[in-house]
Design an enzyme around this catalytic site. Structure first.
Site, short mmCIF file in Angstrom:
data_model
loop_
_atom_site.label_atom_id
_atom_site.label_comp_id
_atom_site.label_asym_id
_atom_site.label_seq_id
_atom_site.Cartn_x
_atom_site.Cartn_y
_atom_site.Cartn_z
CD1 TRP A 431 3.02 -7.25 2.48
CD2 TRP A 431 1.59 -6.82 4.15
NE1 TRP A 431 3.13 -5.92 2.83
CE2 TRP A 431 2.27 -5.64 3.83
CE3 TRP A 431 0.62 -6.79 5.16
CZ2 TRP A 431 2.03 -4.42 4.49
CZ3 TRP A 431 0.38 -5.60 5.82
CH2 TRP A 431 1.08 -4.43 5.49
CG ASP A 489 1.74 -1.62 -6.78
OD1 ASP A 489 1.33 -2.29 -5.79
OD2 ASP A 489 1.34 -0.46 -7.01
CD GLU A 492 3.69 -2.90 1.09
OE1 GLU A 492 3.23 -2.13 1.94
OE2 GLU A 492 4.43 -3.87 1.35
CD GLU A 493 -2.87 0.26 -2.57
OE1 GLU A 493 -2.94 0.76 -3.71
OE2 GLU A 493 -3.18 0.86 -1.53
CD GLU A 717 2.51 6.06 4.54
OE1 GLU A 717 1.30 6.10 4.88
OE2 GLU A 717 3.13 4.99 4.36
C1 NOJ Z 1 -0.39 -1.33 3.46
C2 NOJ Z 1 0.47 -0.90 2.32
O1 NOJ Z 1 1.73 -0.67 2.78
C3 NOJ Z 1 -0.10 0.31 1.65
O2 NOJ Z 1 0.70 0.68 0.59
C4 NOJ Z 1 -1.45 -0.04 1.17
O3 NOJ Z 1 -2.04 1.07 0.56
C5 NOJ Z 1 -2.31 -0.51 2.33
N1 NOJ Z 1 -1.68 -1.62 2.99
C6 NOJ Z 1 -3.71 -0.90 1.85
O4 NOJ Z 1 -3.63 -2.01 0.98
C1 NOJ Z 2 3.36 1.83 2.32
C2 NOJ Z 2 3.95 2.06 0.99
O1 NOJ Z 2 2.93 1.98 0.04
C3 NOJ Z 2 5.02 1.06 0.69
O2 NOJ Z 2 5.62 1.38 -0.53
C4 NOJ Z 2 6.07 1.04 1.78
O3 NOJ Z 2 6.97 0.01 1.51
C5 NOJ Z 2 5.43 0.82 3.12
N1 NOJ Z 2 4.36 1.73 3.34
C6 NOJ Z 2 6.42 0.99 4.25
O4 NOJ Z 2 6.91 2.28 4.25
#
Ligand code: NOJ
Ligand code: NOJ
Length: 908
Positions: A431, A489, A492-493, A717
């Site tokens: 992750w 960030d 999560e990327e 979402e």
């Molecule tokens: C899961 C993350 O929660 C999401 O924000 C991200 O875009 C995808 N993984 C791809 O990295």
């Molecule tokens: C993807 C989002 O990018 C992230 O900000 C969030 O924490 C997770 N999904 C879970 O909702």
């Protein structure tokens, strides 16, 4: 009378959980068949928690046990125009009278046999035509809060059933759901008081004689006494006993639905007689029936719901939707989630969001705490205070959970972990970690809870000092220690420094020093605030292109850095008492408005659903234009944020009574008012007009959210950029929270000031930004008063198991070992989630490597071996050697990687 022949049973679980559309369609067809052939059906998996139903019965029983004088304090108003409140035995007479004969004669005749039942009718609090009749609070304080909540809970189930019916009938969902505003349903609590059975048998009293319902649908929860009889589908006049089935509801089609479907679905006669199984001398039964009625207004012709109507309905759905995704609320949506664990979404596959993210949880609980501060004590049977208390103990526990980001002690690294399983265990998968917004956001939410306690509890100083401060301080120590390191960030990327993350850090540190002062203590890490601010003010502004960058020092360089990140940051830093030039970026700051424009514009031609709309039209927005997650689509959160930040700004301008348009914000304002020029506007009308334009623009974003909200109010979402269909995680908690906060700001409800105008928040550094951090190592302590376990400084170290092996077709590599992470066994033959699956980046490499990063108790030797599972043949092949490793001892901060050459016999 014929016995047996139970009703059809249909399980709607696929509609409650996110199941495949094929599965849903199959169930929907089954449901339609049952409604066509019998008109009555048992529904399983209806989504109303068992505990809630039980509570409804218990509370109803308590009500009916009250002395008659008390019950009469909520008596049914005279006449039939308002059908609300308590009807005493005999008041109501059910019949199947038609108007072909003189109705008055029939009524008199019918009344010769009294109905021996009492009932209580409840509707929406927002139904202007039928105001609810409540007992005075002191008579029965739980009554109104519970029942208003239960009303909406039933409506959720009804909505789902109506949806399933449309699907099964192949009719557009809106045709059936559209006319149901949710505000014209009726919840009726029926009680059949004990009477001698001979009275019924001798026709002195009837329970409830045969009739059909005139609703679209009726749902019935029965206690276990029974008594319901349904006319046989094949033998008219013959009534069949319906024996209650635990945890189901009985659904029946009403006259109106029969008419809507041109008699395709059947409205069947039914009645209530003596329960068959009980002591027939004295029987009592409780029934809760909820009928779905379409709004009378829209029967004639479907009207577009106004934005106001949408908001008031969606507000309830969203607040409740968020709560139902939290463990401990008796919600059947999140089975297994422990109390206080906020589940990101009930979705378990595509995507799997059944985790507790620190960020999502903190933002959701911040919203809930603000609701509590605004005066919402409960939603249905859910007490908001309990929710935030549970959250606090869950987080105190999680702070101590050793995880792939590290441990709490000695250096706090474990606090940066982005997500956990909802039972409080760590997530070991690969992750983007750490994510440093988490501890900052959590600290702020816990400080908001502390504020709420100060507002409500005279013992606040003591409670906050002893219970809340230690858990808050851990997070503040982390923020002070790591603010100057990069992390992933909020999306999560990107590994770098995010504007949102740093804004959250700045706010937390400022609030921390203010709270410390209030508690007569100190917060050493909070002194880092000016340094964080220095970076925020000096490194993120792109003066050439007039917007704030989402990330700097990022691990990837190909993006524009146009992003919702700074917009969410401004919303998070919003303080109604702050001026537009406050150091912490406010919504009304010119930079925010400039960024808003550039960011919104980036989606106008990008998403087909936006049809290249130009300003001042609002459009659906996403996280950032280069997004590829689910191929890149609009999100609810971000489109709601586009609105919310403008409501915030409008409120700030209105408070200031003036608006300064400068060269930075001019492009934004030009979109709303093409001829505007830079300058400070103080004239009342001029300011007012600009504020109105701004709010209208904001409403445009909400109207789009309205347009793309499915009839049942579920917010996923994302929204498919081409079809406009909801996409990705269903019922996303954060989407709901974002709706609630946007609606509150629109309505002029603002969170308490966090201190954006304080000296601490505005302390700036002249010259170069210093980058030193606060060293908090060894200061982290489990917050035991808040619910952390009394652990003794745990320590785990990272061992990366590396297997060199060329897999064959259908082969997967696993590791087993005598440590809990690896299944505690050297010979287990059932690879499941306690046995680690090895992963690889490149199977075709010359030296094929498989990896499993594992945090293991420091210094404790582990025996392990690898196995391959062949998915084609279903066989397992173990290594016939046992390997050993001792993870490095605690505190010396070394990670090891093994180099294990596979010893299985090579595949052919
Ligand atoms: C899961 C993350 O929660 C999401 O924000 C991200 O875009 C995808 N993984 C791809 O990295
Ligand atoms: C993807 C989002 O990018 C992230 O900000 C969030 O924490 C997770 N999904 C879970 O909702």
């Amino acid at each position: 009378m014929s016995k047996a022949t139970a009703l059809p049973i249909v399980d709607l679980t696929p509609f409650v959980m996110s199941a495949s559309s094929d599965e849903q369609l199959a169930r929907a067809k089954h449901l339609v068949e049952a409604c066509r052939d019998v008109g009555f059906v048992f529904i399983q998996g209806h989504g109303v928690p068992k505990e809630t139903i039980q509570q409804a019965f218990e509370i109803s029983k308590k009500f009916y046990d009250l002395p008659k004088e008390e019950k009469m304090k909520a008596s049914h108003p005279p006449g039939w125009t308002v059908h609300r409140g308590y009807s005493w035995p005999g008041l109501e007479k059910v019949s199947n009278a038609t108007s072909s004969v003189d109705a008055r004669d029939i009524a008199a005749q019918l009344r010769e046999v009294q109905d021996f039942k009492e009932s209580y009718e409840i509707g929406s609090e927002d139904n202007p035509d039928m105001p609810n009749v409540w007992l005075p609070d002191e008579v029965f304080p739980e009554w109104k809060p519970f029942m208003t909540g239960f009303y909406w809970t039933c409506w959720q189930a009804a909505r789902m059933i109506l949806q399933a019916l449309s699907l099964g009938l192949g009719i557009e969902e809106d045709k059936i759901l559209g006319p149901h505003s949710g505000h014209y349903n009726q919840l009726r609590l029926l009680h059949y008081p004990p009477i001698p059975s001979s009275y019924v048998e001798d026709n002195i009293f009837a329970r409830m004689p045969a009739h059909t319902d005139w609703t679209t649908i009726t749902m019935l929860f029965q206690d276990d006494c029974g008594g319901l009889q349904v006319e046989s589908p094949t033998q008219p006049g013959v009534f069949i006993d319906i024996e209650p089935i635990p945890d189901t509801l009985v659904l029946n089609v009403g006259d109106l639905m029969m008419r809507w479907t041109d008699d395709y679905l059947k409205s069947t006669q039914h009645r209530v007689q003596l329960p068959p199984l009980q002591d027939r001398a004295i029987v009592t039964a409780l029934v809760a029936a909820a009928s779905a009625l379409p709004s009378p207004l829209v029967l004639v012709e479907r009207q577009e719901r106004s934005l106001e109507d949408y908001i008031s309905r969606q507000f309830n759905i969203s607040l409740q939707g968020a709560l139902l995704n939290i463990g401990g609320t008796n919600s059947s949506l999140v089975p297994g989630a422990l109390p206080g664990y906020v589940v990101a979404s009930p979705s378990k596959i595509n995507p799997d969001y059944f985790y507790s993210w620190t960020r999502d949880s903190a933002l959701t609980e911040l919203m809930i705490t603000d609701e509590l501060i605004f005066g919402t004590e409960r939603v249905g049977n859910i007490s908001l205070q309990t929710v935030v208390e549970d959250y606090t103990s869950a987080q105190a526990f999680l702070q101590t959970v050793t995880n792939p980001s590290g441990t709490l002690w000695p250096a706090g690294l474990g606090l940066g972990e982005p997500k956990f399983f909802t039972n409080g265990t760590r997530f070991n998968g690969a992750w983007g970690r750490p994510q440093n917004d988490g501890p900052a956001l959590r600290a702020t939410t816990l400080m908001e809870i502390s504020y709420a306690i100060f507002e409500r509890n005279p013992m606040a100083a003591q409670i906050v000092s002893s219970i809340y401060w230690p858990i808050i301080l851990n997070d503040l120590l982390y923020v002070g220690q790591y603010w100057n390191t990069t992390s992933y960030d909020l999306w999560e990327e990107v590994n770098g420094n995010s504007f949102f993350t740093m804004t959250a850090q700045h706010r937390a540190l400022v609030q921390g020093s203010l709270l410390a002062a209030r508690l007569n203590t100190t917060c050493a890490p909070c002194n880092q605030a000016p340094q964080v601010l220095c970076m925020l003010q000096n490194f993120f502004w792109n003066s050439t292109s007039n917007y704030l960058l989402a990330n700097i020092n990022a691990n990837q360089v190909t993006r524009s850095q146009i992003n919702a990140d700074p917009i969410l940051a401004a919303m998070h830093a919003f303080d109604i008492n702050a001026t537009c030039d406050a150091a912490a970026l406010q919504p009304c700051n010119s930079r925010t408005l400039a960024t808003h424009k550039v960011w919104v514009d980036s989606f106008r031609n990008l998403y087909p659903v936006n049809h290249n709309a130009t300003a001042p039209a609002a459009v659906l927005t996403g996280r950032y234009p280069e997004d590829t997650y689910y191929t890149g689509n609009p999100w609810y959160i971000t489109t709601l944020a586009a609105a919310e930040v403008l409501y915030d700004a409008a409120a700030q301008f209105s408070k200031a009574g003036s608006i300064t348009v400068d060269s930075t914000s001019l492009p934004f304002w030009r979109d709303l008012s093409p001829n505007i020029t830079a300058g400070t506007y103080t004239n009342y009308t001029a300011v007012n007009n600009l504020i109105t334009d701004m709010r209208t623009y904001a409403d445009g974003f909400l109207e789009l959210v309205q347009q793309y909200t499915p009839a049942n109010g579920t917010l996923n979402e994302q929204i498919n950029k081409t079809s406009g269909e909801p996409l990705s995680a269903i019922a996303l908690t954060w989407s709901y929270a974002a709706f609630v906060t946007a609606a509150e700001r629109r309505d002029g409800q603002f969170p308490p000031s966090w201190g954006a105008n304080s000296v601490q928040a505005n302390q700036k550094i002249n010259g170069t930004c210093p980058f030193g951090a606060y060293n908090a190592t060894t200061q982290y302590t489990p917050a035991s008063a808040a619910g952390a376990p009394n652990i003794t400084k745990p320590c785990e170290t990272l061992v990366t198991f590396q297997l060199i092996y060329q897999t064959g077709n259908g082969e997967n590599t696993y590791i087993v070992g005598n440590t809990s992470l690896f299944g505690n066994s050297l010979n287990s033959t059932s690879p499941n989630n306690t046995i680690a699956v090895l992963r690889t980046n490149n199977v075709t490499a010359a030296e094929p490597k498989w990896f499993e990063p594992a945090w293991l108790p420091a210094g404790v030797p582990v025996a392990y071996k690898y196995l391959i599972a062949n998915s084609t043949s279903g066989t397992f092949t173990f290594e016939n050697i046992t390997r050993y490793i001792t993870p490095p001892a605690c505190g010396n901060n070394t990670n090891v990687t093994t180099y294990d050459i596979a010893s299985f016999s090579p595949h052919s």
